[in-house]
Design an enzyme around this catalytic site. Structure first.
Site, PDB file in Angstrom:
ATOM      1  N   PRO A  12       0.728  -1.219  -0.197  1.00 50.91           N
ATOM      2  CA  PRO A  12      -0.044  -0.040   0.089  1.00 50.91           C
ATOM      3  C   PRO A  12       0.850   1.183   0.025  1.00 50.91           C
ATOM      4  O   PRO A  12       0.407   2.333  -0.086  1.00 50.91           O
ATOM      5  CB  PRO A  12      -0.829  -0.095   1.214  1.00 50.91           C
ATOM      6  CG  PRO A  12       0.114  -1.073   2.267  1.00 50.91           C
ATOM      7  CD  PRO A  12       0.896  -1.886   1.518  1.00 50.91           C
ATOM      8  N   ASP A  35       2.308   1.048 -11.828  1.00 44.84           N
ATOM      9  CA  ASP A  35       1.093   2.011 -11.646  1.00 44.84           C
ATOM     10  C   ASP A  35       1.407   3.230 -10.971  1.00 44.84           C
ATOM     11  O   ASP A  35       2.462   3.269 -10.445  1.00 44.84           O
ATOM     12  CB  ASP A  35      -0.194   1.157 -11.149  1.00 44.84           C
ATOM     13  CG  ASP A  35      -0.986   0.363 -11.967  1.00 44.84           C
ATOM     14  OD1 ASP A  35      -0.611   0.637 -13.051  1.00 44.84           O
ATOM     15  OD2 ASP A  35      -1.562  -0.410 -11.182  1.00 44.84           O
ATOM     16  N   LYS A  57      -2.308   6.177 -14.717  1.00 47.40           N
ATOM     17  CA  LYS A  57      -3.475   6.822 -15.126  1.00 47.40           C
ATOM     18  C   LYS A  57      -3.748   8.256 -15.071  1.00 47.40           C
ATOM     19  O   LYS A  57      -4.454   8.912 -15.423  1.00 47.40           O
ATOM     20  CB  LYS A  57      -4.867   6.424 -14.754  1.00 47.40           C
ATOM     21  CG  LYS A  57      -4.683   4.569 -15.104  1.00 47.40           C
ATOM     22  CD  LYS A  57      -5.816   3.839 -14.596  1.00 47.40           C
ATOM     23  CE  LYS A  57      -5.690   2.372 -15.101  1.00 47.40           C
ATOM     24  NZ  LYS A  57      -4.842   1.555 -14.144  1.00 47.40           N
ATOM     25  N   ASP A  90      -2.735  -5.117  -3.750  1.00 46.26           N
ATOM     26  CA  ASP A  90      -2.443  -6.588  -4.183  1.00 46.26           C
ATOM     27  C   ASP A  90      -3.086  -6.399  -5.470  1.00 46.26           C
ATOM     28  O   ASP A  90      -4.149  -5.838  -5.878  1.00 46.26           O
ATOM     29  CB  ASP A  90      -3.592  -7.376  -3.324  1.00 46.26           C
ATOM     30  CG  ASP A  90      -3.738  -8.588  -3.837  1.00 46.26           C
ATOM     31  OD1 ASP A  90      -3.146  -9.784  -3.607  1.00 46.26           O
ATOM     32  OD2 ASP A  90      -4.586  -8.985  -5.076  1.00 46.26           O
ATOM     33  N   THR A 118      -3.001  -5.581   0.558  1.00 44.48           N
ATOM     34  CA  THR A 118      -4.107  -4.659  -0.063  1.00 44.48           C
ATOM     35  C   THR A 118      -4.244  -3.493   0.760  1.00 44.48           C
ATOM     36  O   THR A 118      -3.988  -3.506   2.173  1.00 44.48           O
ATOM     37  CB  THR A 118      -5.176  -5.417  -0.538  1.00 44.48           C
ATOM     38  OG1 THR A 118      -6.116  -4.377  -0.962  1.00 44.48           O
ATOM     39  CG2 THR A 118      -6.075  -5.764   1.080  1.00 44.48           C
ATOM     40  N   MET A 172     -11.225   4.193  -3.119  1.00 42.03           N
ATOM     41  CA  MET A 172     -11.678   5.121  -4.237  1.00 42.03           C
ATOM     42  C   MET A 172     -12.966   5.807  -3.842  1.00 42.03           C
ATOM     43  O   MET A 172     -13.905   6.264  -4.717  1.00 42.03           O
ATOM     44  CB  MET A 172     -11.864   4.389  -5.465  1.00 42.03           C
ATOM     45  CG  MET A 172     -10.727   3.562  -5.947  1.00 42.03           C
ATOM     46  SD  MET A 172     -11.052   2.364  -7.350  1.00 42.03           S
ATOM     47  CE  MET A 172     -12.015   1.196  -6.617  1.00 42.03           C
TER      48      MET A 172
HETATM   49  N1  SAH Z   1      -5.049  -2.746  -5.774  1.00 43.69           N
HETATM   50  C1  SAH Z   1      -4.914  -1.902  -4.817  1.00 43.69           C
HETATM   51  C2  SAH Z   1      -6.084  -1.008  -5.062  1.00 43.69           C
HETATM   52  C3  SAH Z   1      -6.248  -0.067  -6.173  1.00 43.69           C
HETATM   53  S1  SAH Z   1      -7.419   1.017  -6.342  1.00 43.69           S
HETATM   54  C4  SAH Z   1      -5.031  -2.518  -3.598  1.00 43.69           C
HETATM   55  O1  SAH Z   1      -4.856  -3.649  -3.450  1.00 43.69           O
HETATM   56  O2  SAH Z   1      -4.651  -1.677  -2.329  1.00 43.69           O
HETATM   57  C5  SAH Z   1      -7.063   2.285  -5.775  1.00 43.69           C
HETATM   58  C6  SAH Z   1      -7.322   2.745  -4.240  1.00 43.69           C
HETATM   59  O3  SAH Z   1      -6.827   2.103  -3.210  1.00 43.69           O
HETATM   60  C7  SAH Z   1      -7.185   4.210  -4.010  1.00 43.69           C
HETATM   61  O4  SAH Z   1      -8.383   5.109  -4.578  1.00 43.69           O
HETATM   62  C8  SAH Z   1      -7.480   4.233  -2.677  1.00 43.69           C
HETATM   63  O5  SAH Z   1      -8.723   4.324  -2.076  1.00 43.69           O
HETATM   64  C9  SAH Z   1      -6.802   3.182  -2.307  1.00 43.69           C
HETATM   65  N2  SAH Z   1      -5.425   3.094  -1.736  1.00 43.69           N
HETATM   66  C10 SAH Z   1      -4.362   2.572  -2.435  1.00 43.69           C
HETATM   67  N3  SAH Z   1      -3.335   2.780  -1.765  1.00 43.69           N
HETATM   68  C11 SAH Z   1      -3.618   3.731  -0.726  1.00 43.69           C
HETATM   69  C12 SAH Z   1      -3.063   4.323   0.204  1.00 43.69           C
HETATM   70  N4  SAH Z   1      -1.523   4.298   0.436  1.00 43.69           N
HETATM   71  N5  SAH Z   1      -3.616   5.183   1.166  1.00 43.69           N
HETATM   72  C13 SAH Z   1      -5.185   5.200   0.909  1.00 43.69           C
HETATM   73  N6  SAH Z   1      -5.475   4.616   0.079  1.00 43.69           N
HETATM   74  C14 SAH Z   1      -5.167   3.731  -1.044  1.00 43.69           C
END
Ligand code: SAH
Length: 487
Positions: A12, A35, A57, A90, A118, A172
């Site tokens: 994360p 990404d 993106k 993840d 995740t 999100m």
């Molecule tokens: N595959 C990623 C999620 C991707 S969608 C996973 O498993 O975590 C992207 C969303 O993930 C962001 O809009 C936010 O809601 C969340 N996210 C990902 N990293 C984050 C972080 N460091 N802090 C807060 N939200 C995060």
């Protein structure tokens, strides 16, 4: 042969949260397609020469539609390359990893999934919120917050989410926060249910707001929370009051750049990171062997003709012992010598080679060593061998010579400027200026401007960024990371 595509979860935010398997894949990949949310520091783990493709993106000039990403993965694999598709969190949780894997399967491209931590689990953990605790909930659900809750026929089962003893996590969702809160309230959740919002969790930019279902949207607005944010709703949010560990560390939120060669960054890096600093490794010099190894080998071959051996850097230890071994001898050749060292890392490197220094001044600089040696007296006529870097000054030699000793300096390693390309630098620092830059030798400071590029260097110089150094030759205090001066 067709290459494999690895869909790797990068975790994360904290680069340390990638898995062991993920890091091995990343290090071995010929192509890394990453990404926007992937911790940038991880990209430095790619092997030299690996192709790095930004598939984010958000940057307007680099928008790569999903179809193009899918094609690229297939193309590179068909070219026989090992492809690391590095995704935030993840790969299979709200990351389109499923779509990419399907595309690979349809094209007969071998793939492997390397799960990651995740955001729904890792981000609350860094905010001090356990997503389950048996006193407060019996289940946790993760949901997209991207869907407009006002649209007809929501795919989200709001009533199902809103039951008692449940934790709900939304990805999100910050832009839809007001309607998410309204939907949950409508579905029966009390307005005073605790809710938290975490922006850029598990990074130095982590920000957390806590409120209730009734207040959290207004808080997000007044405190200007922007994506990426994670939303946590449920009684477990209350635990943060006692469990917030990450944001409470003394150096939390500070970013510190280390300029020393990467392999030597360990101790300082750990000390800073364990106090909460965001450590960015940006080596400005690289240690390489001397152009001509003969003088070092010749000196090593007759080391027992000397009275003492002086070592002021860990970087000198390995080449010296390799030279000794190359002449068919080993550590026993030092049996009769006084071994004088500077700095705990140097002493550690000597110990690893079976030598415990006879002399290790408390203050880690060459001047203290000269004083310590001089205070022993009787140096007249004594000969010292000093394997050193190509940029070493002669202060130590002169101090000993003033006592009647002779010092034979021989180059054991060279410092060369690290070659950084502009894109890698931009990716590492994005637009942020660090809070501090740490230098560990004059050459690390000297090369900073060249490695950063003039424009960024000037920006850092005119910012409040602290330039800190270890060792008096860089003008620091005895505390190491203390005194500050512009290089
Ligand atoms: N595959 C990623 C999620 C991707 S969608 C996973 O498993 O975590 C992207 C969303 O993930 C962001 O809009 C936010 O809601 C969340 N996210 C990902 N990293 C984050 C972080 N460091 N802090 C807060 N939200 C995060």
């Amino acid at each position: 042969m067709i290459g494999t595509v690895y869909l790797v979860g990068a975790g994360p935010g904290d680069p340390g949260l990638i898995t062991v398997r993920g890091l091995a894949v990343l290090r071995g990949a010929d192509v890394v397609v990453h990404d926007h949310l992937v911790p940038r520091a991880l990209l430095a783990e790619a092997k030299p020469g690996a192709e790095i493709v930004y598939a984010g993106k958000r940057a307007a000039d680099h928008i790569m539609r999903q179809a193009r990403i899918n094609e690229l993965l297939v193309e590179r694999a068909l070219a026989g390359l090992a492809v690391c598709r590095l995704k935030g969190g993840d790969p299979f949780v709200f990351g389109r990893g499923g779509e990419e894997a399907l595309h690979l399967a349809e094209h007969g491209v071998p793939f492997e999934i390397v799960p990651g931590v995740t955001a729904a689990v890792g981000v609350p953990a860094y905010a001090g919120i356990p997503v389950t605790h048996r006193a407060f909930c019996a289940s946790v659900s993760i949901s997209t917050g991207h869907e407009d809750p006002e649209k007809d026929g929501s795919d989200i089962d709001w009533t199902g989410l809103a039951g008692p003893k449940k934790t709900v996590v939304f990805y999100m969702g910050v832009r839809n926060l007001a309607s998410i809160a309204a939907k949950l309230t409508e579905a029966g959740l009390a307005g005073d249910t605790p809710a938290a919002l975490v922006h850029r969790g598990a990074t130095a930019q982590q920000r957390t707001a806590v409120g209730t279902l009734a207040t959290i949207a207004r808080i997000a607005e007044t405190e200007k929370f922007e994506p990426p944010c994670l939303i946590v709703v449920g009684e477990v949010v209350r635990l943060r009051e006692k469990l917030a560990w990450f944001e409470n560390r003394p150096l939390f939120g500070r970013s510190v750049v280390l300029t020393r060669p990467r392999e030597r960054g360990g101790l300082l890096k750990d000390a800073l990171a364990s106090r909460g600093a965001h450590v960015i490794e940006f080596p400005t010099i690289r240690i390489v062997p001397p152009e001509d190894g003969a003088p070092l080998r010749d000196a090593a071959a007759r080391v027992d003709e000397f009275y003492g051996l002086i070592v002021t850097s860990a970087s000198a230890v390995e080449p010296f012992f390799e030279a000794l071994l190359a002449t068919g001898r080993d550590a026993r050749a030092l049996a009769g010598l006084l071994v004088a060292a500077v700095g705990p890392a140097t002493a550690e490197a000597l110990r690893a080679r079976g030598i415990v220094p006879d002399l290790l001044p408390e203050k880690a600089h060459a001047e203290s060593l000269a004083q310590a040696l001089a205070s022993r007296g009787g140096l007249a006529g004594k000969r010292f061998l000093f394997p050193q870097g190509d940029l070493a000054g002669d202060a130590l030699a002169r101090a000993l010579e003033a006592e009647g000793a002779s010092v034979t300096g021989v180059v054991a390693y060279r410092n060369i400027p690290e070659a950084w390309n502009g894109r890698a630098v931009a990716a590492l620092f994005e637009e942020r200026t660090p809070d501090a830059v740490v230098f560990t030798s004059p050459s690390t400071a000297r090369n900073l401007a060249a490695c950063l590029g003039t424009e960024r260097y000037e920006r850092w110089k005119s910012s409040p960024c602290v330039f800190a150094s270890i060792g008096p030759r860089n003008d620091a205090g005895d505390e190491g990371v203390g005194a500050a001066r512009r290089p």
